[in-house]
Scaffold this motif. Sequence first.
Motif, mmCIF file in Angstrom:
data_model
loop_
_atom_site.group_PDB
_atom_site.id
_atom_site.type_symbol
_atom_site.label_atom_id
_atom_site.label_comp_id
_atom_site.label_asym_id
_atom_site.label_seq_id
_atom_site.Cartn_x
_atom_site.Cartn_y
_atom_site.Cartn_z
ATOM 1 N N LEU A 1 0.835 -1.211 0.000
ATOM 2 C CA LEU A 1 0.000 0.000 0.000
ATOM 3 C C LEU A 1 0.867 1.258 0.000
ATOM 4 N N VAL A 2 1.935 1.219 0.758
ATOM 5 C CA VAL A 2 2.852 2.370 0.800
ATOM 6 C C VAL A 2 3.513 2.554 -0.565
ATOM 7 N N ASN A 3 3.958 1.460 -1.163
ATOM 8 C CA ASN A 3 4.577 1.544 -2.498
ATOM 9 C C ASN A 3 3.590 2.107 -3.520
ATOM 10 N N GLU A 4 2.360 1.636 -3.468
ATOM 11 C CA GLU A 4 1.326 2.117 -4.387
ATOM 12 C C GLU A 4 1.105 3.622 -4.218
ATOM 13 N N THR A 5 1.091 4.067 -2.976
ATOM 14 C CA THR A 5 0.905 5.497 -2.693
ATOM 15 C C THR A 5 2.053 6.311 -3.281
ATOM 16 N N GLU A 6 3.266 5.827 -3.098
ATOM 17 C CA GLU A 6 4.424 6.554 -3.627
ATOM 18 C C GLU A 6 4.358 6.661 -5.149
ATOM 19 N N LYS A 7 3.968 5.585 -5.815
ATOM 20 C CA LYS A 7 3.840 5.619 -7.272
ATOM 21 C C LYS A 7 2.760 6.609 -7.699
ATOM 22 N N MET A 8 1.623 6.567 -6.995
ATOM 23 C CA MET A 8 0.507 7.438 -7.357
ATOM 24 C C MET A 8 0.886 8.911 -7.168
#
Length: 88
Positions: free
Chosen positions: A4-11
């Motif tokens: 979830l953290v990785n997804e947030t950073e990408k977004m």
Amino acid sequence: MQALVNETEKMLAMLKGNDLRDAALIASAQKVEHYEIAAYGTAAALAGQLGLRDDQLLLHESLEEEKWADAVLTRLAKGEVNQDALAA
Ligand SMILES: [Fe+2]
């Protein structure tokens, strides 16, 4: 959780402007809250089925805190942040 953290950073890297980023951050925070709600809800139910009442109560308290945080984020998003993001 790390996903979830990785997804947030990408977004966040893809979004331009503070209004869009604010809306995205709230959406990401709500994903984390929902993850926590599922985890605490499951753990509380299991504790109850094992007869661990004290543990069940503590887990239920945490569950309610996560639900409260989710509700606060929903109010923030619906109250102002999403409208600002749509206008951006
Ligand atoms: Fe939380």
